[in-house]
Design an enzyme around this catalytic site. Structure first.
Site, short mmCIF file in Angstrom:
data_model
loop_
_atom_site.label_atom_id
_atom_site.label_comp_id
_atom_site.label_asym_id
_atom_site.label_seq_id
_atom_site.Cartn_x
_atom_site.Cartn_y
_atom_site.Cartn_z
N CYS A 106 0.71 -1.28 -0.11
CA CYS A 106 0.29 -0.33 0.12
C CYS A 106 0.96 1.35 -0.35
O CYS A 106 1.74 1.76 -1.03
CB CYS A 106 -1.10 0.01 0.94
SG CYS A 106 -2.38 0.91 0.80
N HIS A 203 -3.10 -5.94 2.56
CA HIS A 203 -3.29 -6.21 3.77
C HIS A 203 -3.63 -7.56 4.61
O HIS A 203 -4.69 -8.36 3.68
CB HIS A 203 -3.88 -4.89 4.86
CG HIS A 203 -3.18 -3.55 4.48
ND1 HIS A 203 -2.08 -2.71 4.73
CD2 HIS A 203 -3.99 -2.57 3.83
CE1 HIS A 203 -1.73 -1.18 4.16
NE2 HIS A 203 -3.01 -1.22 3.51
N1 GLN Z 1 -2.35 6.97 2.33
C1 GLN Z 1 -2.58 6.04 1.26
C2 GLN Z 1 -3.77 5.42 0.75
O1 GLN Z 1 -4.29 6.24 1.17
C3 GLN Z 1 -1.86 4.61 1.56
C4 GLN Z 1 -3.24 3.68 2.69
C5 GLN Z 1 -2.32 2.18 3.36
O2 GLN Z 1 -1.05 2.32 3.48
N2 GLN Z 1 -3.65 1.31 3.43
O3 GLN Z 1 -4.07 4.84 -0.63
#
Ligand code: GLN
Length: 251
Positions: A106, A203
């Site tokens: 992510c 995740h």
């Molecule tokens: N801040 C980034 C987004 O919202 C990554 C989010 C994350 O790592 N889950 O896309």
């Protein structure tokens, strides 16, 4: 069924060196579970494991680590680490060129591309390790994800991002998002897999419920210093049960 704690001999002279990038910043989605799972699968094969946290301002020896991990985080954490990651760009590229494996999730994944443009604030320049870019979309993509890979194996996980990542031509995705959004909710692609560079929005954390993928990464990471590996199979009864259950979850 073999007992859980049976030790499988994989050659106790092997050692797996892991670098956990920005562990104290990109850590809000429990992605540390990937390091726990990978380390345990290595130890079950009698592979010694060493995990170092590489934080802001710390240099990397490009020939030391076999496996790099960078997890997910909110925009504000990404802003903090983006500049530092760029200072590590040369070392990381050299490490990957030396055969190290990197798994990015992510927020960490987004910064391995050319840039991440959040909703507010300036565009965050990435390290262009991969030909990809990310722009924040108008909706958050949250929910379960089921991915089908080219070899017909599946990956399960959970996504929570507003960033939409688009891969350059010739960059392979990790697979197709059968359930959920994946990279951007448009092209049905999820993640990326380019040599020893892996990115994903999954995740969960990812590796505990995807043992085959975990072993793929472990084999590649060990191959850097020890050549091609044949990992002794483990008794993945519980991992596979969790995978199968997750496959039935709605987006
Ligand atoms: N801040 C980034 C987004 O919202 C990554 C989010 C994350 O790592 N889950 O896309």
């Amino acid at each position: 069924m073999a007992r859980r704690f049976t030790i499988y001999s994989a050659g106790s002279e092997l050692e797996l060196r892991i670098a956990h990038l920005y562990a104290h910043f990109l850590n809000i989605y429990g992605d540390r579970g990937n390091i726990i799972a990978l380390s345990q699968r290595a130890r079950w094969r009698q592979v010694e494991v060493k995990v170092d946290v590489i934080d802001l301002g710390q240099d990397i020896d490009p020939d030391y680590y076999d496996f790099y991990f960078v997890g997910g985080g909110q925009d504000k954490q990404q802003i903090v680490i983006a500049e530092d990651l760029r200072k590590k760009e040369k070392q990381i590229k050299e490490a990957i060129g030396n055969g190290a494996v990197i798994l990015s999730v992510c927020g960490g994944y987004q910064l391995l591309g050319h840039y991440y443009k959040p909703h507010e604030g300036p565009e965050l320049k990435g390290i262009s390790l991969v030909d990809a870019y990310t722009v924040a979309g108008h909706r958050r993509m949250i929910g379960n994800v089921l991915v089908k890979r080219d070899d017909a194996t599946t990956l399960v996980g959970f996504e929570n991002h507003s960033g939409k990542t688009f891969l350059g031509k010739g960059v392979s995705a990790l697979g197709k998002a059968i359930v959920g959004n994946g990279n951007n909710g448009e092209d049905k692609l999820e993640g990326l897999a380019q040599g020893t560079v892996y990115g994903t929005y999954l995740h969960g954390s990812l590796l505990p419920k995807n043992p085959g993928f975990a072993d793929q990464l472990l084999s590649q990471a060990l191959a850097r210093r020890y050549g091609p590996q044949h990992l002794q199979p483990l008794d993945d009864h519980f991992e596979n049960q969790a995978h199968k259950r997750a496959m039935t979850l709605p987006a």
